[in-house]
Design a protein around this motif. Structure first.
Motif, short mmCIF file in Angstrom:
data_model
loop_
_atom_site.label_atom_id
_atom_site.label_comp_id
_atom_site.label_asym_id
_atom_site.label_seq_id
_atom_site.Cartn_x
_atom_site.Cartn_y
_atom_site.Cartn_z
N ASN A 1 0.81 -1.22 0.00
CA ASN A 1 0.00 0.00 0.00
C ASN A 1 0.84 1.27 0.00
OD1 ASN A 1 -2.79 -0.65 -0.12
ND2 ASN A 1 -2.63 -1.56 1.92
N LEU A 2 2.14 1.15 0.29
CA LEU A 2 3.01 2.32 0.30
C LEU A 2 3.51 2.66 -1.10
CD1 LEU A 2 5.18 1.49 3.46
CD2 LEU A 2 3.15 2.97 3.32
N LEU A 3 3.32 1.74 -2.03
CA LEU A 3 3.77 1.98 -3.40
C LEU A 3 2.85 2.97 -4.11
CD1 LEU A 3 4.49 -1.73 -4.42
CD2 LEU A 3 6.22 0.04 -4.04
N SER A 4 3.41 3.72 -5.03
CA SER A 4 2.58 4.59 -5.87
C SER A 4 1.73 3.73 -6.80
CB SER A 4 3.45 5.54 -6.68
OG SER A 4 4.17 4.81 -7.68
N GLY A 5 0.61 4.30 -7.25
CA GLY A 5 -0.24 3.58 -8.19
C GLY A 5 0.48 3.20 -9.46
N LYS A 6 1.35 4.09 -9.93
CA LYS A 6 2.06 3.83 -11.18
C LYS A 6 3.01 2.63 -11.04
CE LYS A 6 1.85 8.49 -13.16
NZ LYS A 6 0.91 8.08 -14.22
N ARG A 7 3.65 2.47 -9.88
CA ARG A 7 4.57 1.35 -9.70
C ARG A 7 3.81 0.03 -9.61
NH1 ARG A 7 8.82 2.23 -5.11
NH2 ARG A 7 9.87 0.54 -6.24
#
Length: 411
Positions: free
Chosen positions: A212-218
């Motif tokens: 959940n800490l990842l950006s949407g793009k990643r």
């Protein structure tokens, strides 16, 4: 860090066996520039892994111990090498005689926070570059300099893990530093038919909430790569993927592979946005707007997914006019991928629409309607729409019949 194992093996013959002539020429071109500048250069990562596994080589990744500007000026001046892009991390994407090559500066990485992009220090030794990689099987290097061509560098017992078919992280915080490695561990496990080590698997599950800490793009990038795998349905069926989607509050509606996957890939090669239409098919249609929002997808992708969902949910009893109104304006690629993915009723409706378009010949235009006595304004558009619906329901009609129909609508 384990003690480096260097130069104990030379795989010159394996390189010659596994790579084609153009690939070897491209590598030797880079190697010559590296030699000219007294720079150490290496094949790294997946290409080395796949050489040892006797897999077909698709991607050429080269790491160099060099200041970025030192070699790049020479590359840029070469008539045979075309630079496609350069990144802030010192990565050059280029093409040599049709062969795509990534050339990266050896680097160290430090993660300021879990899930964040790393702080990068360029121009380090190859040993330090290898230990910052995702898994031991991807942490091998092979020298391409003329004097040491083919010599293997293994600082992580990578060869042993390759031989044993085991995927291992290189340090306990690996999945916390970069949770995208969770996606990649599952992907490599199925692609390479390897087991994830017990320790790595435990750490993967412990780190799951960090996705959940990842950006949407990643996250989007990792999903896109998974859905391009030949065995993506096995990856989707892995327990860890279900848990990831639970974390993202998304729900898969199916996990089976479409029999026409190759045809789907052909459409997606023509328009990369169609990958997301394909991916959205595997999610509950009620979750698709959420998918777009969480992954920060473009408005164009959103429009394509909405169009696809509209086709999927069409009333099976729609008449010709309803079909035309529902499908008019939807791109050809969305229609084509829908015919492959959706049920027969949708295929029939799309075929009806394509027949309507093929035979729809509304000859009268706005000027012609003005000449028939219609005043300028919105009424012209309404009459053209009515004329279009008339032709759709009754089939092609003559110019005279069209004029008579328009006259019948004039008060």
């Amino acid at each position: 860090m384990s003690n480096p194992t260097k130069n104990f093996m030379n795989i010159n013959q394996k390189i010659l066996n596994q790579l084609n002539h153009n690939q070897i020429s491209a590598i030797k071109f880079i190697a010559q520039i590296a030699d000219n500048h007294s720079v150490k250069a290496f094949l790294v990562g997946g290409v080395v892994r796949d050489i040892f596994l006797n897999h077909k080589i698709h991607d050429i990744d080269i790491a160099v111990e060099s200041d970025p500007n030192l070699m790049f000026d020479s590359l840029n001046q070469s008539e045979n090498f075309q630079i496609v892009s350069m990144s802030e991390f010192g990565v050059v994407k280029g093409v040599y005689d049709g062969i795509e090559i990534d050339i990266a500066m050896t680097r160290k990485e430090a993660y300021p926070a879990p899930g964040s992009l790393p702080n990068v220090s360029l121009k380090t030794e190859i040993d330090l570059d290898l230990i910052r990689r995702d898994f031991s099987i991807n942490a091998l290097a092979v020298s391409i300099n003329s004097k040491t061509w083919g010599e293997v560098i293994d600082v992580n017992n990578s060869l042993e893990d390759l031989q044993n078919g085991v995927i291992k992280i290189l340090h306990p915080k690996s999945f916390i530093d970069d949770p995208t490695r969770i996606f990649r561990a599952i992907k490599y496990s199925y692609r390479l038919n390897m087991d994830i080590s017990k320790f790595s698997s435990e750490k993967m599950y412990e780190s799951l909430n960090h996705v959940n800490l990842l950006s949407g793009k990643r996250i989007a990038n990792e999903l896109l790569l998974i859905f391009q795998e030949e065995n993506f349905e096995n990856i989707l069926n892995h327990k860890i993927m279900s848990l990831i989607f639970e974390q993202l509050d998304l729900h898969l509606s199916k996990t089976t592979k479409n029999e026409n996957f190759e045809n789907i890939k052909d459409i997606c090669r023509e328009d990369e946005n169609m990958w997301w239409v394909f991916i959205s098919f595997y999610f509950n249609h009620l979750d698709r707007a959420k998918l777009v929002s969480k992954l920060d997808l473009s408005s164009r992708v959103n429009n394509a997914i909405e169009a696809f969902t509209r086709i999927e949910l069409m009333d099976p009893d729609s008449n010709k006019s309803d079909i035309y109104m529902s499908l008019n304006g939807i791109s050809k690629n969305v229609l084509e991928i829908s015919k492959i993915l959706l049920q027969q009723k949708c295929v029939i409706q799309i075929s009806i629409f394509e027949t309507i378009i093929e035979h729809l010949k509304v000859i009268l235009d706005g000027n012609s309607i003005l000449e028939l006595g219609v005043a300028e304004g919105p009424e012209i558009g309404k009459i053209l729409h009515s004329l279009t619906m008339e032709i759709i329901e009754k089939g092609p009609i003559s110019v005279k019949a069209q004029k008579d129909f328009v006259k019948s609508l004039i008060p």
